[in-house]
Scaffold this motif. Structure first.
Motif, PDB file in Angstrom:
ATOM      1  N   GLU A 542       0.805  -1.038   0.041  1.00 35.56           N
ATOM      2  CA  GLU A 542       0.186  -0.323   0.159  1.00 35.56           C
ATOM      3  C   GLU A 542       1.236   1.248   0.406  1.00 35.56           C
ATOM      4  OE1 GLU A 542      -3.867  -0.299   2.288  1.00 35.56           O
ATOM      5  OE2 GLU A 542      -1.996  -1.988   3.473  1.00 35.56           O
ATOM      6  N   ALA A 543       0.382   2.338  -0.962  1.00 33.29           N
ATOM      7  CA  ALA A 543       1.622   3.284  -0.666  1.00 33.29           C
ATOM      8  C   ALA A 543       0.704   4.552   0.551  1.00 33.29           C
ATOM      9  CB  ALA A 543       1.709   4.400  -2.250  1.00 33.29           C
ATOM     10  N   ALA A 544       1.798   5.303   0.255  1.00 31.25           N
ATOM     11  CA  ALA A 544       1.562   6.461   1.402  1.00 31.25           C
ATOM     12  C   ALA A 544       0.396   6.893   0.724  1.00 31.25           C
ATOM     13  CB  ALA A 544       2.731   7.053   1.503  1.00 31.25           C
ATOM     14  N   GLU A 545      -0.444   7.990   1.651  1.00 26.24           N
ATOM     15  CA  GLU A 545      -1.229   8.782   1.647  1.00 26.24           C
ATOM     16  C   GLU A 545      -1.330  10.236   2.017  1.00 26.24           C
ATOM     17  OE1 GLU A 545      -4.687   7.464   4.087  1.00 26.24           O
ATOM     18  OE2 GLU A 545      -4.499   5.231   3.292  1.00 26.24           O
ATOM     19  N   GLY A 546      -0.407  10.737   1.443  1.00 29.55           N
ATOM     20  CA  GLY A 546      -0.181  12.052   1.032  1.00 29.55           C
ATOM     21  C   GLY A 546       0.990  12.195   2.866  1.00 29.55           C
ATOM     22  N   VAL A 547       0.320  13.711   3.556  1.00 30.07           N
ATOM     23  CA  VAL A 547       1.244  13.215   4.744  1.00 30.07           C
ATOM     24  C   VAL A 547       0.298  12.104   5.622  1.00 30.07           C
ATOM     25  CG1 VAL A 547       1.928  15.885   4.305  1.00 30.07           C
ATOM     26  CG2 VAL A 547      -0.218  15.863   5.414  1.00 30.07           C
ATOM     27  N   GLY A 548      -0.184  11.335   5.467  1.00 29.18           N
ATOM     28  CA  GLY A 548      -1.163  10.916   6.532  1.00 29.18           C
ATOM     29  C   GLY A 548      -2.263  12.244   6.921  1.00 29.18           C
ATOM     30  N   ARG A 549      -2.113  11.317   8.693  1.00 33.75           N
ATOM     31  CA  ARG A 549      -3.046  12.152   9.573  1.00 33.75           C
ATOM     32  C   ARG A 549      -2.206  11.574  10.763  1.00 33.75           C
ATOM     33  NH1 ARG A 549      -8.752  14.205  10.143  1.00 33.75           N
ATOM     34  NH2 ARG A 549      -8.781  12.532   7.604  1.00 33.75           N
ATOM     35  N   LEU A 550      -2.063  12.963  11.764  1.00 32.69           N
ATOM     36  CA  LEU A 550      -1.524  12.756  13.206  1.00 32.69           C
ATOM     37  C   LEU A 550      -2.818  12.604  13.696  1.00 32.69           C
ATOM     38  CD1 LEU A 550       0.928  12.641  14.244  1.00 32.69           C
ATOM     39  CD2 LEU A 550       0.160  15.386  14.194  1.00 32.69           C
ATOM     40  N   HIS A 551      -3.391  11.516  15.246  1.00 33.62           N
ATOM     41  CA  HIS A 551      -3.834  11.809  15.957  1.00 33.62           C
ATOM     42  C   HIS A 551      -3.627  11.346  17.090  1.00 33.62           C
ATOM     43  CE1 HIS A 551      -7.778   9.989  13.747  1.00 33.62           C
ATOM     44  NE2 HIS A 551      -6.130   9.173  12.716  1.00 33.62           N
ATOM     45  N   LEU A 552      -4.017  12.774  17.537  1.00 31.30           N
ATOM     46  CA  LEU A 552      -3.724  13.131  19.232  1.00 31.30           C
ATOM     47  C   LEU A 552      -5.079  12.642  20.194  1.00 31.30           C
ATOM     48  CD1 LEU A 552      -2.671  16.578  18.127  1.00 31.30           C
ATOM     49  CD2 LEU A 552      -1.392  14.161  18.425  1.00 31.30           C
ATOM     50  N   GLU A 553      -4.138  12.607  21.016  1.00 31.76           N
ATOM     51  CA  GLU A 553      -5.224  12.217  22.865  1.00 31.76           C
ATOM     52  C   GLU A 553      -6.243  13.570  22.757  1.00 31.76           C
ATOM     53  OE1 GLU A 553      -4.638   7.712  24.574  1.00 31.76           O
ATOM     54  OE2 GLU A 553      -3.279   8.870  24.563  1.00 31.76           O
ATOM     55  N   SER A 554      -6.444  13.559  23.412  1.00 29.33           N
ATOM     56  CA  SER A 554      -7.315  14.643  23.871  1.00 29.33           C
ATOM     57  C   SER A 554      -6.491  15.398  24.867  1.00 29.33           C
ATOM     58  CB  SER A 554      -8.865  14.437  24.523  1.00 29.33           C
ATOM     59  OG  SER A 554      -8.695  13.455  26.004  1.00 29.33           O
ATOM     60  N   GLY A 555      -5.749  14.386  25.371  1.00 27.35           N
ATOM     61  CA  GLY A 555      -4.688  15.674  27.149  1.00 27.35           C
ATOM     62  C   GLY A 555      -3.489  16.633  26.082  1.00 27.35           C
ATOM     63  N   VAL A 556      -3.355  15.806  24.919  1.00 24.66           N
ATOM     64  CA  VAL A 556      -2.574  17.107  24.228  1.00 24.66           C
ATOM     65  C   VAL A 556      -2.832  18.615  24.144  1.00 24.66           C
ATOM     66  CG1 VAL A 556      -1.084  17.500  22.260  1.00 24.66           C
ATOM     67  CG2 VAL A 556      -1.715  15.187  22.403  1.00 24.66           C
ATOM     68  N   PRO A 557      -1.658  19.695  24.697  1.00 23.01           N
ATOM     69  CA  PRO A 557      -2.404  20.905  24.786  1.00 23.01           C
ATOM     70  C   PRO A 557      -3.182  21.719  23.124  1.00 23.01           C
ATOM     71  CG  PRO A 557      -0.632  20.598  25.775  1.00 23.01           C
ATOM     72  CD  PRO A 557      -0.437  19.201  24.742  1.00 23.01           C
ATOM     73  N   GLU A 558      -4.073  22.037  23.818  1.00 21.85           N
ATOM     74  CA  GLU A 558      -4.892  23.040  22.950  1.00 21.85           C
ATOM     75  C   GLU A 558      -3.789  23.869  21.910  1.00 21.85           C
ATOM     76  OE1 GLU A 558      -7.929  21.767  21.686  1.00 21.85           O
ATOM     77  OE2 GLU A 558      -8.194  21.030  22.839  1.00 21.85           O
ATOM     78  N   ALA A 559      -2.654  24.663  22.795  1.00 20.33           N
ATOM     79  CA  ALA A 559      -2.071  25.302  21.719  1.00 20.33           C
ATOM     80  C   ALA A 559      -1.242  24.521  21.401  1.00 20.33           C
ATOM     81  CB  ALA A 559      -1.241  26.303  22.699  1.00 20.33           C
ATOM     82  N   SER A 560      -0.349  23.421  21.336  1.00 24.37           N
ATOM     83  CA  SER A 560       0.025  22.642  20.212  1.00 24.37           C
ATOM     84  C   SER A 560      -0.693  22.053  19.043  1.00 24.37           C
ATOM     85  CB  SER A 560       0.928  20.977  21.513  1.00 24.37           C
ATOM     86  OG  SER A 560       1.455  21.477  22.798  1.00 24.37           O
ATOM     87  N   LYS A 561      -2.026  21.324  19.762  1.00 23.32           N
ATOM     88  CA  LYS A 561      -2.709  21.401  18.549  1.00 23.32           C
ATOM     89  C   LYS A 561      -2.275  22.465  17.068  1.00 23.32           C
ATOM     90  CE  LYS A 561      -5.620  17.467  21.385  1.00 23.32           C
ATOM     91  NZ  LYS A 561      -6.865  17.914  21.655  1.00 23.32           N
ATOM     92  N   ARG A 562      -3.033  23.764  17.515  1.00 27.97           N
ATOM     93  CA  ARG A 562      -2.981  24.285  17.016  1.00 27.97           C
ATOM     94  C   ARG A 562      -1.749  25.120  16.062  1.00 27.97           C
ATOM     95  NH1 ARG A 562      -6.135  26.607  21.739  1.00 27.97           N
ATOM     96  NH2 ARG A 562      -3.589  28.014  21.591  1.00 27.97           N
TER      97      ARG A 562
END
Length: 611
Positions: A542-562
């Motif tokens: 299977e080939a890569a899907e572009g940059v893919g998708r980064l899943h984060l748990e809810s405890g990761v700070p909102e500022a880091s997510k942004r």
């Protein structure tokens, strides 16, 4: 010790601990993308966070368990208790590991069982070194590449279930090989108490009940490609439905199988009546695995690969596993000042995830059975190659595309750690692969079943000519399951692992980084919020899907997510795919006596105990 006497030595509430220990947790979704797509149940109490502890980080749910004589951590309370009791009866860490694994095959059938494969690394105190084994089985000699391709899905990949995905189960021989070298208790005394447990039954805990219901539903939806569907329902849906939380579940068929293995050794499974029953089952349903395939199987003792991460020796098993990927992620991350970037910062997560993307492209290109093709392990594991790869990472922007370097996944799994009074530490992982396995539960030839499901690990073969991992008869497929081990200052430090398909090297690297770069203790390192990246190229072709998708748990700070979104990452929500962690650490103390600390996964049903 008599078997009933052994079970009576467990604390009064031990066999009920499975339900009680999980009762305060909200069940996460299944740990793989396919299962996670079913969705997490609606949040019952939105906006309510974790309670406050008087010491340690606020995100930590419990303390590391400490003891001076032995320790065990597994995904089910009863399995951990059986491991501890085996140690107390004079068993070695390997005896305890076999008992734990056998118990989990009954207690946690959604993640493992004797129809699957096993891998291990352990600290041998006599040799003062890390040793390992590869307990994975070959594909059937009677299944040709052409026949395998005839079963392919429209996308050209092998199906998730059915007989074409079944390889020789390696777990029972792995138990035997490990016991022959390191066991202290008689073989039968390790397994017979577990057989009795299967017959008596235990209450089903929260997370396992959740997975069991969903696995059976998945099999029902795919029943047309599964050659036989009645046996799994007889074993795992007694009365027509899977057991609910707190309800008793027993598997007397598996108990009988364990008794036969306990009395006759591994030959009962690979040469004797159990082998005959398995071969007869596949003749009946039209599969390929036969007695000759089973008889030819043997566990391989291997030399683990090693890298140094900021003064800590990190070990992994080489291909056909993905253990090298953990080393590659850490080697790349070592090129950056993660501590200076800050714990759970966008910069730290960004560099770790980019390191994963680079490592996984090499994984897709190279990793396969080394008897059929050669992976340039030494080069891919080198610091020079890591420095070269690290230069591709941009500090403020996600790479548009990750490619493999020029060098001369998903499944449900159980992982556990155990250590004994002599200093042996065992890191053991075992799996049937996707969900519970292939959907196929063999007959016993006498109107019953053998009580376990065959793995579907063969799904991970490629079908593309020239690919190192292309299907061939008598070949081991690429394997996702990997134990972890770390040594510090010449002494064993951690027997650890993070289960869950492609999450495993990502999770192992995060545990090491959390402890080495950010100074977290074993339980803190596991309770910390995690990330997982999906969408890299796969060893199936299977080939890569572009940059893919980064899943984060809810405890990761909102500022880091942004900030991560601003860097170009496509973020995904918490999907339950963040693995399951266990860890036993050896701490060297100023008085010269070492102690054990045991940590477990708050995302699962298990407990960690030490004494």
């Amino acid at each position: 010790m008599r078997r009933r006497t052994f079970l009576s030595t467990l604390p009064a509430g031990a066999l009920l601990a499975g339900a009680g220990a999980a009762g305060a947790q909200t069940p996460p979704p299944a740990p793989q993308p396919a299962a996670a797509a079913q969705g997490r149940p609606p949040e019952r109490f939105p906006g309510v966070g974790i309670g406050d502890r008087i010491t340690g980080p606020k995100f930590v749910g419990r303390s590391t368990a400490w003891g001076g004589n032995g320790a065990a951590a597994s995904a089910h309370p009863v399995a951990t208790l059986i491991g501890i009791e085996t140690l107390k009866r004079g068993g070695s860490a390997i005896d305890a590991a076999i008992a734990i694994n056998a118990a989990l095959g009954f207690l946690e059938p959604v993640a493992n069982g004797i129809g699957g494969d096993a891998f291990c690394m352990l600290w041998d105190p006599a040799q003062r070194k890390v040793v390992g084994f590869n307990g994975s089985g070959n594909s059937p000699l009677g299944l040709s590449l052409e026949s395998a391709r005839s079963k392919a899905r429209p996308n050209g990949l092998l199906p998730s279930y059915g007989a074409v995905t079944v390889n020789v189960p390696g777990t029972v021989d792995a138990w035997w090989a490990a016991h022959q070298r390191y066991g202290k208790l008689p073989w039968r005394e390790v397994l017979l108490p577990v057989a009795e447990l299967c017959e008596q039954g235990v209450p089903v805990p929260q997370v396992i009940a959740w997975y069991l219901e969903r696995n059976m539903a998945n099999f029902d939806r795919s029943s047309a490609i599964i050659e036989e569907n009645d046996n799994r329902k007889r074993v795992y849906m007694p009365g027509g439905a899977t057991p609910k939380v707190g309800q008793m579940f027993a598997n007397p068929d598996l108990g009988r199988t364990y008794r036969m293995i306990a009395e006759q050794g591994r030959d009962a499974f690979y040469e004797g009546p159990l082998a005959d029953a398995m071969a007869g089952y596949f003749r009946r349903i039209g599969g390929w695995l036969n007695k000759a395939d089973l008889s030819a199987h043997s566990t391989e003792w291997v030399e683990p690969i090693r890298t140094d991460y900021r003064g800590v020796d990190v070990y992994g098993l080489g291909p056909n596993t993905q253990g090298l990927s953990t080393n590659q992620i850490l080697n790349i991350c070592e090129q950056f000042d993660l501590r200076g970037m800050g714990f759970q910062s966008a910069a730290s997560i960004h560099h770790q995830a980019e390191a994963k993307r680079l490592a996984f492209e090499d994984r897709a290109k190279w990793f396969a059975d080394q008897r059929f093709s050669r992976t340039p392990v030494e080069y891919l594991n080198s610091k020079a190659y890591a420095a070269e790869r690290a230069r591709l990472i941009r500090p403020d922007r996600v790479m548009d595309r990750a490619f493999p370097g020029d060098a001369p996944t998903q499944g449900d799994t159980t992982y556990f750690s155990v250590a004994d009074k002599d200093g042996m530490m065992v890191s053991w992982i075992q799996s049937n692969y996707r969900g519970m396995g292939s959907g196929l539960v063999p007959d016993d030839g006498n109107g019953g079943t053998l009580g376990f499901m065959f793995q579907d690990r063969g799904e991970l073969f490629a079908l593309t000519d020239g690919h190192p991992n292309v299907y061939a008869p008598g070949k081991r497929p690429f394997h996702t399951i990997i134990p972890g081990f770390a040594v510090k200052d010449g002494n064993p430090w951690m027997a650890f692992g993070v289960m869950g398909g492609g999450m495993q090297p990502q999770g192992q690297a995060q545990i090491i980084i959390n402890m080495v770069d950010y100074g977290l203790d074993p339980q803190e390192a596991g309770d910390a919020p995690r990330w997982q990246h999906y969408g890299s190229s796969e060893p199936t072709g299977e080939a890569a899907e572009g940059v893919g998708r980064l899943h984060l748990e809810s405890g990761v700070p909102e500022a880091s997510k942004r900030q991560l979104e601003a860097m170009g990452w496509t973020l995904g929500p918490p999907d339950g795919g963040f693995g399951g962690y266990q860890n036993v650490v050896m701490q060297q103390n100023p008085d010269g006596r070492w102690t054990y600390g045991a940590a477990t996964e708050m995302r699962k049903d298990g407990v960690a105990l030490a004494y």
